[in-house]
Design an enzyme around this catalytic site. Sequence first.
Site, short mmCIF file in Angstrom:
data_model
loop_
_atom_site.label_atom_id
_atom_site.label_comp_id
_atom_site.label_asym_id
_atom_site.label_seq_id
_atom_site.Cartn_x
_atom_site.Cartn_y
_atom_site.Cartn_z
N ASP A 1 -8.14 -4.61 -6.57
CA ASP A 1 -7.73 -3.70 -5.50
C ASP A 1 -8.22 -2.30 -5.86
OD1 ASP A 1 -6.48 -2.15 -3.62
OD2 ASP A 1 -4.45 -2.86 -4.06
N SER B 1 0.83 -1.20 0.00
CA SER B 1 0.00 0.00 0.00
C SER B 1 0.88 1.26 0.00
CB SER B 1 -0.93 -0.06 1.22
OG SER B 1 -1.96 0.86 1.12
#
Length: 558
Positions: free
Chosen positions: A483, A204
Amino acid sequence: MRWQLGLCVLTGLLAEAAQSLDHLRVLGAQGVNLWKLEEAAAAAAAGPKLLVQGGSGFHLDAEESVAGFKTQWFRQPVDHFDKNSNATFLQRYWVNKRHYNPDKGGPVFVLDGGETSGVNRISFLDTGIMEILARHTGGVGVVLEHRYYGESIVVSNLTTDNLRWLNNAQSAADSANFMANVQFNGIEEDLTAPNTPWIYYGGSYAGARAAHMRILYPDLVYGAIASSGVTHAAIINWEYMEVIRKAADPVCSAHLENSIKTIDAILSNGRLARPLKALFGLQDLRHNDDFASVIESPLGSWQAKCWHPDFASTHFDDFCAALDKPPFGSGMVSLNEFPYGAPERMITLPGGLAVDFTIVNYGKYIKANIVERCPEGVSTDMCFGTWDEEQYQVYDLDQEWRLWLFQVCTEWGYFATAPPDPDHPRIVSKLLTLGYESKICRMAYPPGKHFTVPTLPNVTVVNELGDFDIAADRLAIIDGEVDPWRPDTPHSDYAYDREDTIVRPFKVIPGGVHHYDEWGLLDLADEPQEIRKIHLEMIHFVQEWLKDWKAPEKAAKA
Ligand SMILES: *[C@@H]1O[C@H](CO)[C@@H](O)[C@H](O)[C@H]1NC(C)=O
Ligand SMILES: *[C@@H]1O[C@H](CO)[C@@H](O)[C@H](O)[C@H]1NC(C)=O
Ligand SMILES: *[C@@H]1O[C@H](CO)[C@@H](O)[C@H](O)[C@H]1NC(C)=O
Protein backbone atom coordinates in the site's frame (compact mmCIF):
# COMPACT_ATOMS: atom_id res chain seq x y z
CA MET A 1 -14.48 27.15 -15.11
CA ARG A 2 -11.38 25.19 -15.91
CA TRP A 3 -12.32 22.44 -13.50
CA GLN A 4 -15.35 21.94 -15.64
CA LEU A 5 -13.16 21.81 -18.69
CA GLY A 6 -10.90 19.26 -17.06
CA LEU A 7 -13.97 17.28 -16.23
CA CYS A 8 -14.92 16.50 -19.79
CA VAL A 9 -11.28 16.06 -20.69
CA LEU A 10 -10.46 13.22 -18.38
CA THR A 11 -13.60 11.64 -17.04
CA GLY A 12 -13.52 8.77 -19.49
CA LEU A 13 -10.04 7.75 -18.54
CA LEU A 14 -10.82 7.64 -14.88
CA ALA A 15 -14.36 6.42 -14.82
CA GLU A 16 -13.30 2.83 -14.31
CA ALA A 17 -10.95 3.62 -11.47
CA ALA A 18 -13.39 5.97 -9.82
CA GLN A 19 -15.28 3.43 -7.80
CA SER A 20 -12.29 2.02 -6.05
CA LEU A 21 -10.14 5.10 -5.67
CA ASP A 22 -9.79 6.97 -2.48
CA HIS A 23 -9.25 10.63 -2.81
CA LEU A 24 -6.56 10.70 -0.21
CA ARG A 25 -3.88 10.76 -2.83
CA VAL A 26 -2.15 14.08 -3.12
CA LEU A 27 -0.42 14.27 -6.44
CA GLY A 28 0.02 17.93 -6.89
CA ALA A 29 -2.36 20.20 -8.61
CA GLN A 30 -2.71 17.88 -11.55
CA GLY A 31 -3.52 15.09 -9.17
CA VAL A 32 -6.13 17.31 -7.66
CA ASN A 33 -7.59 17.74 -11.10
CA LEU A 34 -7.75 13.98 -11.32
CA TRP A 35 -9.56 13.48 -8.03
CA LYS A 36 -12.14 15.98 -9.04
CA LEU A 37 -12.79 13.88 -12.08
CA GLU A 38 -12.92 10.68 -10.10
CA GLU A 39 -15.47 12.13 -7.75
CA ALA A 40 -17.60 13.35 -10.59
CA ALA A 41 -17.44 9.99 -12.29
CA ALA A 42 -18.42 8.26 -9.06
CA ALA A 43 -21.33 10.62 -8.59
CA ALA A 44 -22.49 9.98 -12.14
CA ALA A 45 -22.24 6.24 -11.55
CA ALA A 46 -24.39 6.55 -8.44
CA GLY A 47 -27.28 7.76 -10.56
CA PRO A 48 -29.40 10.87 -10.49
CA LYS A 49 -29.66 12.60 -7.17
CA LEU A 50 -33.04 13.18 -5.62
CA LEU A 51 -31.79 16.16 -3.74
CA VAL A 52 -34.31 18.87 -3.09
CA GLN A 53 -33.43 21.95 -1.17
CA GLY A 54 -35.89 22.93 1.50
CA GLY A 55 -35.61 25.53 4.24
CA SER A 56 -32.13 25.74 5.67
CA GLY A 57 -31.18 22.13 5.05
CA PHE A 58 -31.35 19.43 2.43
CA HIS A 59 -33.92 16.69 2.47
CA LEU A 60 -34.09 13.59 0.45
CA ASP A 61 -37.07 11.76 -0.86
CA ALA A 62 -38.03 9.59 2.09
CA GLU A 63 -38.24 6.53 -0.13
CA GLU A 64 -34.77 6.77 -1.57
CA SER A 65 -32.51 3.81 -1.06
CA VAL A 66 -29.15 2.66 -2.36
CA ALA A 67 -28.69 -1.04 -3.20
CA GLY A 68 -31.79 -1.74 -1.11
CA PHE A 69 -30.57 0.20 1.94
CA LYS A 70 -32.88 3.04 2.82
CA THR A 71 -31.27 6.46 3.09
CA GLN A 72 -31.63 7.90 6.59
CA TRP A 73 -30.68 11.18 8.21
CA PHE A 74 -29.35 12.24 11.61
CA ARG A 75 -29.39 15.84 12.76
CA GLN A 76 -26.01 17.25 13.86
CA PRO A 77 -24.85 20.63 15.08
CA VAL A 78 -22.68 22.41 12.51
CA ASP A 79 -20.41 23.42 15.39
CA HIS A 80 -20.18 21.00 18.32
CA PHE A 81 -18.03 23.32 20.38
CA ASP A 82 -19.59 26.76 20.03
CA LYS A 83 -22.43 26.92 22.50
CA ASN A 84 -23.75 30.12 20.89
CA SER A 85 -24.35 28.47 17.56
CA ASN A 86 -27.51 26.47 16.97
CA ALA A 87 -27.16 25.74 13.23
CA THR A 88 -27.60 22.11 12.27
CA PHE A 89 -27.25 19.86 9.23
CA LEU A 90 -28.41 16.37 8.32
CA GLN A 91 -25.89 13.56 8.22
CA ARG A 92 -26.73 10.66 5.92
CA TYR A 93 -26.46 6.99 6.82
CA TRP A 94 -27.59 3.51 5.77
CA VAL A 95 -28.23 0.44 7.92
CA ASN A 96 -27.85 -3.28 7.22
CA LYS A 97 -30.26 -5.07 9.60
CA ARG A 98 -30.27 -8.42 7.76
CA HIS A 99 -28.50 -10.27 10.52
CA TYR A 100 -29.70 -8.37 13.54
CA ASN A 101 -30.64 -10.61 16.42
CA PRO A 102 -32.76 -8.69 18.97
CA ASP A 103 -32.10 -11.27 21.68
CA LYS A 104 -28.46 -10.29 21.59
CA GLY A 105 -29.01 -6.53 21.28
CA GLY A 106 -26.11 -5.64 19.08
CA PRO A 107 -23.27 -5.19 18.38
CA VAL A 108 -23.30 -2.22 16.01
CA PHE A 109 -20.57 -1.88 13.38
CA VAL A 110 -20.19 1.58 11.93
CA LEU A 111 -18.16 2.26 8.82
CA ASP A 112 -16.86 5.81 8.58
CA GLY A 113 -17.48 7.08 5.05
CA GLY A 114 -14.32 9.21 5.03
CA GLU A 115 -13.57 11.70 2.29
CA THR A 116 -16.13 10.70 -0.31
CA SER A 117 -19.84 10.23 -0.79
CA GLY A 118 -21.21 7.47 1.44
CA VAL A 119 -22.79 6.02 -1.69
CA ASN A 120 -19.30 4.90 -2.70
CA ARG A 121 -19.13 2.82 0.51
CA ILE A 122 -22.39 0.91 0.10
CA SER A 123 -20.76 -2.20 -1.31
CA PHE A 124 -18.94 -2.57 2.03
CA LEU A 125 -22.35 -2.69 3.72
CA ASP A 126 -23.81 -5.12 1.20
CA THR A 127 -21.05 -7.71 0.69
CA GLY A 128 -17.97 -6.18 2.32
CA ILE A 129 -16.65 -5.92 5.84
CA MET A 130 -19.84 -4.53 7.46
CA GLU A 131 -21.90 -7.44 6.09
CA ILE A 132 -19.25 -9.99 7.07
CA LEU A 133 -18.91 -8.81 10.67
CA ALA A 134 -22.66 -8.33 11.15
CA ARG A 135 -23.38 -11.79 9.78
CA HIS A 136 -21.02 -13.48 12.19
CA THR A 137 -22.19 -11.64 15.30
CA GLY A 138 -25.92 -11.05 14.81
CA GLY A 139 -25.12 -7.37 14.65
CA VAL A 140 -26.11 -4.27 12.69
CA GLY A 141 -23.92 -2.65 10.04
CA VAL A 142 -23.98 1.09 9.35
CA VAL A 143 -22.35 3.35 6.77
CA LEU A 144 -22.09 6.88 8.17
CA GLU A 145 -21.33 9.60 5.66
CA HIS A 146 -18.72 12.17 6.70
CA ARG A 147 -19.77 15.80 7.14
CA TYR A 148 -19.47 17.94 3.98
CA TYR A 149 -19.18 14.88 1.69
CA GLY A 150 -21.87 13.33 -0.47
CA GLU A 151 -25.14 14.85 0.71
CA SER A 152 -24.18 15.44 4.34
CA ILE A 153 -23.84 19.04 3.38
CA VAL A 154 -23.26 21.62 6.05
CA VAL A 155 -23.06 24.92 4.17
CA SER A 156 -24.31 26.69 1.06
CA ASN A 157 -20.94 27.10 -0.66
CA LEU A 158 -17.32 26.05 -0.20
CA THR A 159 -15.52 29.31 0.56
CA THR A 160 -12.63 29.25 3.03
CA ASP A 161 -14.92 30.53 5.78
CA ASN A 162 -17.61 28.00 5.07
CA LEU A 163 -15.10 25.15 5.21
CA ARG A 164 -14.03 26.02 8.74
CA TRP A 165 -16.20 23.29 10.29
CA LEU A 166 -14.53 20.63 8.18
CA ASN A 167 -11.93 19.36 10.62
CA ASN A 168 -11.03 16.29 12.65
CA ALA A 169 -12.49 17.45 15.94
CA GLN A 170 -15.91 18.35 14.49
CA SER A 171 -16.23 15.16 12.47
CA ALA A 172 -15.19 12.98 15.41
CA ALA A 173 -17.82 14.75 17.52
CA ASP A 174 -20.41 13.93 14.81
CA SER A 175 -19.63 10.24 15.10
CA ALA A 176 -19.76 10.30 18.90
CA ASN A 177 -23.09 12.13 18.90
CA PHE A 178 -24.47 9.66 16.37
CA MET A 179 -23.38 6.63 18.38
CA ALA A 180 -24.81 7.99 21.62
CA ASN A 181 -28.18 9.04 20.21
CA VAL A 182 -29.21 7.30 17.01
CA GLN A 183 -32.52 5.41 16.94
CA PHE A 184 -32.55 2.87 14.17
CA ASN A 185 -35.69 2.72 12.12
CA GLY A 186 -37.48 -0.58 12.68
CA ILE A 187 -35.40 -1.59 15.70
CA GLU A 188 -37.18 -1.36 19.03
CA GLU A 189 -34.20 -1.90 21.26
CA ASP A 190 -31.93 0.91 22.38
CA LEU A 191 -28.72 0.30 20.47
CA THR A 192 -26.93 3.48 21.51
CA ALA A 193 -23.43 3.57 22.93
CA PRO A 194 -22.26 2.86 25.57
CA ASN A 195 -25.16 0.52 26.37
CA THR A 196 -24.43 -1.51 23.23
CA PRO A 197 -20.97 -2.44 22.01
CA TRP A 198 -20.05 -0.32 18.98
CA ILE A 199 -17.16 -1.24 16.74
CA TYR A 200 -15.87 1.54 14.56
CA TYR A 201 -14.34 0.69 11.18
CA GLY A 202 -12.59 2.85 8.61
CA GLY A 203 -10.22 2.50 5.66
CA SER A 204 -7.52 5.01 4.69
CA TYR A 205 -8.29 8.48 6.11
CA ALA A 206 -11.35 6.94 7.74
CA GLY A 207 -9.02 4.26 9.13
CA ALA A 208 -7.09 6.95 10.98
CA ARG A 209 -10.42 8.26 12.20
CA ALA A 210 -11.37 4.84 13.51
CA ALA A 211 -8.17 4.74 15.57
CA HIS A 212 -8.74 8.32 16.72
CA MET A 213 -12.30 7.51 17.79
CA ARG A 214 -11.07 4.68 20.03
CA ILE A 215 -8.61 7.12 21.66
CA LEU A 216 -10.91 10.15 21.88
CA TYR A 217 -14.17 8.42 22.87
CA PRO A 218 -13.10 5.21 24.63
CA ASP A 219 -16.41 4.94 26.50
CA LEU A 220 -18.50 5.04 23.34
CA VAL A 221 -16.20 3.13 20.99
CA TYR A 222 -15.88 -0.38 22.39
CA GLY A 223 -13.57 -1.48 19.61
CA ALA A 224 -12.11 -0.07 16.41
CA ILE A 225 -10.51 -1.40 13.25
CA ALA A 226 -8.12 0.90 11.40
CA SER A 227 -7.54 -0.44 7.90
CA SER A 228 -4.75 1.35 6.05
CA GLY A 229 -5.30 3.97 8.74
CA VAL A 230 -2.98 6.90 8.07
CA THR A 231 -2.41 7.81 11.71
CA HIS A 232 0.83 9.58 10.78
CA ALA A 233 0.19 12.90 9.08
CA ALA A 234 3.19 14.25 7.18
CA ILE A 235 3.80 17.43 5.24
CA ILE A 236 6.09 15.69 2.76
CA ASN A 237 5.06 12.23 1.65
CA TRP A 238 7.77 11.21 -0.82
CA GLU A 239 7.53 7.64 0.52
CA TYR A 240 4.23 7.18 -1.31
CA MET A 241 6.06 6.90 -4.64
CA GLU A 242 8.87 4.96 -3.03
CA VAL A 243 6.50 2.10 -2.16
CA ILE A 244 5.41 1.98 -5.80
CA ARG A 245 8.98 2.15 -7.08
CA LYS A 246 9.97 -0.82 -4.96
CA ALA A 247 6.79 -2.89 -5.37
CA ALA A 248 6.17 -2.51 -9.09
CA ASP A 249 7.57 -4.94 -11.64
CA PRO A 250 11.34 -4.22 -11.52
CA VAL A 251 11.53 -3.80 -15.29
CA CYS A 252 8.81 -1.15 -15.14
CA SER A 253 10.46 0.63 -12.21
CA ALA A 254 13.80 0.62 -14.02
CA HIS A 255 12.20 2.14 -17.12
CA LEU A 256 10.59 4.83 -14.99
CA GLU A 257 13.78 5.62 -13.10
CA ASN A 258 15.74 5.87 -16.33
CA SER A 259 13.05 7.98 -17.98
CA ILE A 260 12.84 10.41 -15.09
CA LYS A 261 16.62 10.75 -14.83
CA THR A 262 16.80 11.59 -18.54
CA ILE A 263 13.79 13.89 -18.43
CA ASP A 264 15.10 15.82 -15.43
CA ALA A 265 18.48 16.25 -17.12
CA ILE A 266 16.91 17.50 -20.34
CA LEU A 267 14.52 19.85 -18.55
CA SER A 268 17.28 21.44 -16.51
CA ASN A 269 19.46 21.84 -19.58
CA GLY A 270 16.64 23.67 -21.31
CA ARG A 271 17.69 23.49 -24.94
CA LEU A 272 15.99 20.22 -25.76
CA ALA A 273 13.07 20.60 -23.38
CA ARG A 274 10.65 21.47 -26.14
CA PRO A 275 11.29 18.43 -28.39
CA LEU A 276 11.14 16.25 -25.28
CA LYS A 277 7.80 17.69 -24.20
CA ALA A 278 6.59 17.34 -27.79
CA LEU A 279 6.95 13.57 -27.44
CA PHE A 280 4.20 13.80 -24.81
CA GLY A 281 2.12 16.25 -26.82
CA LEU A 282 2.97 18.91 -24.24
CA GLN A 283 5.39 21.17 -26.15
CA ASP A 284 3.20 24.20 -25.41
CA LEU A 285 2.76 23.60 -21.70
CA ARG A 286 4.59 26.57 -20.29
CA HIS A 287 5.80 25.36 -16.89
CA ASN A 288 8.07 22.36 -16.66
CA ASP A 289 6.71 21.44 -13.23
CA ASP A 290 3.24 21.18 -14.74
CA PHE A 291 4.74 18.85 -17.33
CA ALA A 292 6.31 16.78 -14.53
CA SER A 293 2.94 16.64 -12.83
CA VAL A 294 1.04 15.46 -15.92
CA ILE A 295 3.49 12.66 -16.63
CA GLU A 296 3.23 11.51 -13.02
CA SER A 297 -0.51 10.85 -13.36
CA PRO A 298 -0.39 7.14 -14.32
CA LEU A 299 1.36 6.31 -11.04
CA GLY A 300 -1.81 7.13 -9.15
CA SER A 301 -3.38 3.98 -10.54
CA TRP A 302 -1.18 1.78 -8.36
CA GLN A 303 -3.45 2.67 -5.47
CA ALA A 304 -6.51 1.75 -7.54
CA LYS A 305 -5.45 -1.89 -7.65
CA CYS A 306 -8.12 -4.02 -6.03
CA TRP A 307 -8.61 -7.76 -5.69
CA HIS A 308 -12.41 -7.55 -5.98
CA PRO A 309 -13.36 -8.31 -9.60
CA ASP A 310 -16.03 -5.58 -9.72
CA PHE A 311 -13.60 -2.89 -8.65
CA ALA A 312 -10.32 -4.06 -10.14
CA SER A 313 -8.27 -1.60 -12.18
CA THR A 314 -5.58 -2.70 -14.62
CA HIS A 315 -4.42 0.81 -15.46
CA PHE A 316 -1.06 0.49 -13.76
CA ASP A 317 -0.16 -2.74 -15.49
CA ASP A 318 -1.40 -1.39 -18.82
CA PHE A 319 0.90 1.59 -18.37
CA CYS A 320 3.89 -0.64 -17.61
CA ALA A 321 3.13 -2.82 -20.63
CA ALA A 322 2.94 0.29 -22.82
CA LEU A 323 6.38 1.49 -21.64
CA ASP A 324 8.00 -1.81 -22.50
CA LYS A 325 6.58 -2.18 -25.99
CA PRO A 326 9.36 -2.82 -28.57
CA PRO A 327 9.46 0.08 -31.04
CA PHE A 328 9.25 -1.89 -34.27
CA GLY A 329 6.55 -4.40 -33.52
CA SER A 330 6.88 -7.69 -31.72
CA GLY A 331 9.07 -10.66 -32.45
CA MET A 332 12.36 -8.84 -31.87
CA VAL A 333 15.13 -9.57 -29.44
CA SER A 334 14.13 -7.90 -26.18
CA LEU A 335 15.79 -4.51 -26.09
CA ASN A 336 15.95 -4.90 -22.34
CA GLU A 337 18.94 -7.16 -22.87
CA PHE A 338 20.89 -4.00 -23.69
CA PRO A 339 21.78 -1.61 -20.88
CA TYR A 340 20.25 1.85 -20.78
CA GLY A 341 22.26 4.15 -23.02
CA ALA A 342 23.16 1.37 -25.49
CA PRO A 343 22.71 2.60 -29.08
CA GLU A 344 20.30 -0.28 -29.82
CA ARG A 345 17.79 1.24 -27.40
CA MET A 346 18.01 4.83 -28.58
CA ILE A 347 15.63 6.58 -30.90
CA THR A 348 16.73 9.83 -32.52
CA LEU A 349 14.05 12.44 -32.85
CA PRO A 350 13.78 15.28 -35.33
CA GLY A 351 15.99 18.02 -33.90
CA GLY A 352 18.68 15.56 -32.89
CA LEU A 353 17.46 14.49 -29.45
CA ALA A 354 18.15 10.78 -28.88
CA VAL A 355 16.20 9.04 -26.10
CA ASP A 356 15.54 5.54 -24.85
CA PHE A 357 12.65 3.79 -26.63
CA THR A 358 10.77 3.58 -23.33
CA ILE A 359 10.64 7.39 -23.14
CA VAL A 360 9.10 7.47 -26.59
CA ASN A 361 6.55 4.92 -25.34
CA TYR A 362 5.95 6.98 -22.21
CA GLY A 363 5.24 10.02 -24.37
CA LYS A 364 2.83 8.09 -26.60
CA TYR A 365 0.96 6.79 -23.57
CA ILE A 366 0.54 10.22 -21.97
CA LYS A 367 -0.43 11.77 -25.29
CA ALA A 368 -3.06 9.14 -26.10
CA ASN A 369 -4.53 8.71 -22.63
CA ILE A 370 -4.34 12.19 -21.19
CA VAL A 371 -3.28 14.98 -23.50
CA GLU A 372 -5.56 14.11 -26.39
CA ARG A 373 -8.56 14.49 -24.12
CA CYS A 374 -7.92 18.21 -24.02
CA PRO A 375 -10.50 19.48 -26.53
CA GLU A 376 -9.38 20.85 -29.86
CA GLY A 377 -8.85 24.59 -29.83
CA VAL A 378 -8.10 24.64 -26.11
CA SER A 379 -4.49 25.20 -25.12
CA THR A 380 -2.62 22.61 -23.07
CA ASP A 381 -2.03 25.36 -20.51
CA MET A 382 -5.78 25.73 -20.13
CA CYS A 383 -6.15 22.00 -19.61
CA PHE A 384 -3.05 21.14 -17.58
CA GLY A 385 -1.49 24.36 -16.30
CA THR A 386 -1.76 25.09 -12.59
CA TRP A 387 -0.43 28.59 -12.25
CA ASP A 388 -3.59 30.57 -12.83
CA GLU A 389 -5.13 31.34 -9.45
CA GLU A 390 -8.53 32.18 -10.86
CA GLN A 391 -9.21 28.63 -11.94
CA TYR A 392 -9.24 27.49 -8.31
CA GLN A 393 -11.46 30.20 -6.95
CA VAL A 394 -14.75 28.53 -7.63
CA TYR A 395 -16.89 27.91 -4.57
CA ASP A 396 -20.04 26.10 -5.65
CA LEU A 397 -21.07 22.95 -3.84
CA ASP A 398 -20.27 20.81 -6.87
CA GLN A 399 -16.57 21.71 -6.53
CA GLU A 400 -16.06 18.65 -4.37
CA TRP A 401 -12.28 18.64 -4.90
CA ARG A 402 -12.22 21.54 -2.43
CA LEU A 403 -13.17 19.29 0.48
CA TRP A 404 -10.36 16.79 0.98
CA LEU A 405 -7.88 19.34 -0.31
CA PHE A 406 -8.96 21.67 2.49
CA GLN A 407 -8.27 18.91 5.00
CA VAL A 408 -4.89 18.35 3.36
CA CYS A 409 -4.04 22.05 3.56
CA THR A 410 -5.14 22.46 7.18
CA GLU A 411 -4.44 19.24 9.10
CA TRP A 412 -3.20 16.29 7.00
CA GLY A 413 -0.55 17.30 4.43
CA TYR A 414 0.78 14.35 2.40
CA PHE A 415 2.28 16.30 -0.45
CA ALA A 416 3.73 13.60 -2.69
CA THR A 417 7.07 15.07 -3.70
CA ALA A 418 10.22 13.60 -5.22
CA PRO A 419 12.64 12.12 -2.66
CA PRO A 420 14.40 14.93 -0.75
CA ASP A 421 17.81 13.35 -1.48
CA PRO A 422 18.53 14.20 -5.15
CA ASP A 423 20.69 11.06 -5.48
CA HIS A 424 17.95 8.74 -4.34
CA PRO A 425 16.44 6.79 -7.25
CA ARG A 426 13.06 8.25 -8.20
CA ILE A 427 10.11 7.61 -10.50
CA VAL A 428 8.81 11.19 -10.36
CA SER A 429 10.58 14.35 -11.42
CA LYS A 430 12.59 16.39 -8.97
CA LEU A 431 10.48 19.35 -10.09
CA LEU A 432 7.70 18.00 -7.86
CA THR A 433 8.75 19.97 -4.83
CA LEU A 434 6.82 20.89 -1.69
CA GLY A 435 6.47 24.42 -3.04
CA TYR A 436 4.90 23.21 -6.24
CA GLU A 437 2.66 20.63 -4.62
CA SER A 438 1.38 22.91 -1.88
CA LYS A 439 0.88 26.15 -3.80
CA ILE A 440 -2.72 25.16 -4.45
CA CYS A 441 -3.46 25.66 -0.75
CA ARG A 442 -2.80 29.36 -1.16
CA MET A 443 -4.41 29.60 -4.56
CA ALA A 444 -7.65 27.80 -3.73
CA TYR A 445 -8.34 29.16 -0.24
CA PRO A 446 -7.81 32.91 0.04
CA PRO A 447 -8.09 34.06 3.67
CA GLY A 448 -11.65 34.48 4.88
CA LYS A 449 -13.10 36.69 7.60
CA HIS A 450 -13.32 33.83 10.11
CA PHE A 451 -10.66 31.44 8.96
CA THR A 452 -7.22 31.46 7.34
CA VAL A 453 -5.57 28.33 5.97
CA PRO A 454 -2.10 28.02 7.56
CA THR A 455 1.04 28.30 5.44
CA LEU A 456 1.55 24.58 5.94
CA PRO A 457 -0.89 22.12 7.50
CA ASN A 458 -0.71 21.70 11.27
CA VAL A 459 -0.10 17.96 11.26
CA THR A 460 0.32 18.00 15.04
CA VAL A 461 -3.47 17.96 15.26
CA VAL A 462 -3.34 14.42 13.86
CA ASN A 463 -0.08 13.19 15.26
CA GLU A 464 -0.70 14.15 18.87
CA LEU A 465 -3.38 11.42 18.92
CA GLY A 466 -0.73 8.73 18.71
CA ASP A 467 0.96 8.90 15.34
CA PHE A 468 2.79 5.63 14.46
CA ASP A 469 2.48 4.48 18.07
CA ILE A 470 -1.26 4.81 18.39
CA ALA A 471 -2.48 1.85 20.43
CA ALA A 472 -5.32 0.74 22.67
CA ASP A 473 -6.98 -2.48 23.68
CA ARG A 474 -9.53 -3.50 21.07
CA LEU A 475 -7.91 -1.28 18.43
CA ALA A 476 -6.95 -3.40 15.42
CA ILE A 477 -4.36 -2.21 12.91
CA ILE A 478 -4.58 -3.80 9.45
CA ASP A 479 -2.44 -2.72 6.51
CA GLY A 480 -1.42 -3.78 3.01
CA GLU A 481 2.13 -4.84 2.29
CA VAL A 482 2.43 -2.76 -0.90
CA ASP A 483 0.00 0.00 0.00
CA PRO A 484 1.57 3.34 -0.97
CA TRP A 485 0.04 4.68 2.25
CA ARG A 486 1.75 2.09 4.47
CA PRO A 487 4.57 4.57 5.33
CA ASP A 488 1.90 6.69 7.07
CA THR A 489 0.44 3.85 9.14
CA PRO A 490 1.69 2.01 12.25
CA HIS A 491 3.19 -0.50 9.79
CA SER A 492 5.56 2.15 8.47
CA ASP A 493 9.25 1.23 8.34
CA TYR A 494 9.65 4.20 10.70
CA ALA A 495 7.37 2.64 13.33
CA TYR A 496 8.35 0.11 15.95
CA ASP A 497 7.23 -3.46 15.39
CA ARG A 498 4.47 -4.84 17.55
CA GLU A 499 3.10 -8.14 18.55
CA ASP A 500 -0.13 -9.25 16.93
CA THR A 501 -2.56 -10.24 19.70
CA ILE A 502 -6.31 -10.77 19.96
CA VAL A 503 -6.78 -7.67 22.04
CA ARG A 504 -4.41 -5.58 19.90
CA PRO A 505 -4.43 -7.10 16.40
CA PHE A 506 -1.58 -5.92 14.18
CA LYS A 507 -1.73 -7.48 10.74
CA VAL A 508 -0.34 -7.01 7.24
CA ILE A 509 -2.09 -8.45 4.20
CA PRO A 510 0.65 -9.94 1.99
CA GLY A 511 0.51 -8.37 -1.47
CA GLY A 512 -2.28 -6.11 -0.23
CA VAL A 513 -2.67 -2.56 -1.49
CA HIS A 514 -5.14 -0.06 0.02
CA HIS A 515 -7.62 -1.31 2.69
CA TYR A 516 -8.01 -4.68 0.91
CA ASP A 517 -10.04 -6.16 3.78
CA GLU A 518 -12.83 -3.63 3.26
CA TRP A 519 -14.17 -5.39 0.14
CA GLY A 520 -15.74 -8.79 0.53
CA LEU A 521 -17.68 -11.48 -1.27
CA LEU A 522 -20.90 -12.90 0.10
CA ASP A 523 -19.28 -16.32 0.22
CA LEU A 524 -15.87 -16.02 1.89
CA ALA A 525 -14.88 -19.29 0.23
CA ASP A 526 -14.82 -17.43 -3.11
CA GLU A 527 -12.35 -14.82 -1.88
CA PRO A 528 -8.62 -14.93 -2.69
CA GLN A 529 -6.76 -16.81 0.01
CA GLU A 530 -5.13 -13.82 1.73
CA ILE A 531 -8.43 -11.96 1.85
CA ARG A 532 -10.36 -14.90 3.23
CA LYS A 533 -7.61 -15.33 5.82
CA ILE A 534 -7.80 -11.73 7.05
CA HIS A 535 -11.59 -11.87 7.14
CA LEU A 536 -11.56 -15.02 9.25
CA GLU A 537 -9.05 -13.41 11.59
CA MET A 538 -11.19 -10.28 11.86
CA ILE A 539 -14.32 -12.31 12.62
CA HIS A 540 -12.37 -14.16 15.28
CA PHE A 541 -10.91 -11.21 17.12
CA VAL A 542 -14.19 -9.32 17.01
CA GLN A 543 -16.03 -12.33 18.45
CA GLU A 544 -13.40 -12.55 21.20
CA TRP A 545 -13.73 -8.85 21.97
CA LEU A 546 -17.49 -9.21 22.27
CA LYS A 547 -17.13 -12.02 24.79
CA ASP A 548 -15.53 -9.51 27.15
CA TRP A 549 -18.32 -6.98 26.77
CA LYS A 550 -20.08 -5.87 29.94
CA ALA A 551 -22.91 -3.37 29.84
CA PRO A 552 -22.07 -0.30 31.91
CA GLU A 553 -23.65 -0.15 35.37
CA LYS A 554 -26.96 1.68 35.50
CA ALA A 555 -25.39 4.11 37.95
CA ALA A 556 -22.46 4.79 35.66
CA LYS A 557 -24.93 5.49 32.87
CA ALA A 558 -26.74 8.21 34.80
C1 LIG B 1 -30.82 30.16 16.91
O1 LIG B 1 -30.17 31.26 17.46
C2 LIG B 1 -30.64 32.51 16.97
C3 LIG B 1 -29.83 33.62 17.57
O2 LIG B 1 -28.64 33.20 18.13
C4 LIG B 1 -32.10 32.68 17.30
O3 LIG B 1 -32.59 33.88 16.76
C5 LIG B 1 -32.88 31.51 16.72
O4 LIG B 1 -34.24 31.58 17.14
C6 LIG B 1 -32.29 30.21 17.20
N1 LIG B 1 -32.97 29.13 16.52
C7 LIG B 1 -33.38 28.04 17.13
C8 LIG B 1 -34.07 27.02 16.26
O5 LIG B 1 -33.24 27.86 18.31
C1 LIG C 1 -20.99 31.80 0.49
O1 LIG C 1 -22.01 31.67 1.44
C2 LIG C 1 -22.04 32.69 2.42
C3 LIG C 1 -23.13 32.33 3.41
O2 LIG C 1 -22.81 31.15 4.05
C4 LIG C 1 -22.28 34.02 1.76
O3 LIG C 1 -22.25 35.04 2.73
C5 LIG C 1 -21.20 34.25 0.74
O4 LIG C 1 -21.47 35.44 0.04
C6 LIG C 1 -21.12 33.12 -0.25
N1 LIG C 1 -19.94 33.35 -1.08
C7 LIG C 1 -19.87 32.97 -2.34
C8 LIG C 1 -18.63 33.30 -3.07
O5 LIG C 1 -20.76 32.36 -2.90
C1 LIG D 1 -1.16 22.91 15.98
O1 LIG D 1 -2.01 22.01 16.65
C2 LIG D 1 -1.64 21.76 17.98
C3 LIG D 1 -2.51 20.63 18.49
O2 LIG D 1 -3.86 20.90 18.34
C4 LIG D 1 -1.78 23.04 18.77
O3 LIG D 1 -1.42 22.80 20.12
C5 LIG D 1 -0.89 24.09 18.16
O4 LIG D 1 -1.09 25.31 18.80
C6 LIG D 1 -1.18 24.26 16.68
N1 LIG D 1 -0.18 25.09 16.09
C7 LIG D 1 -0.46 26.20 15.44
C8 LIG D 1 0.67 26.94 14.88
O5 LIG D 1 -1.61 26.56 15.31
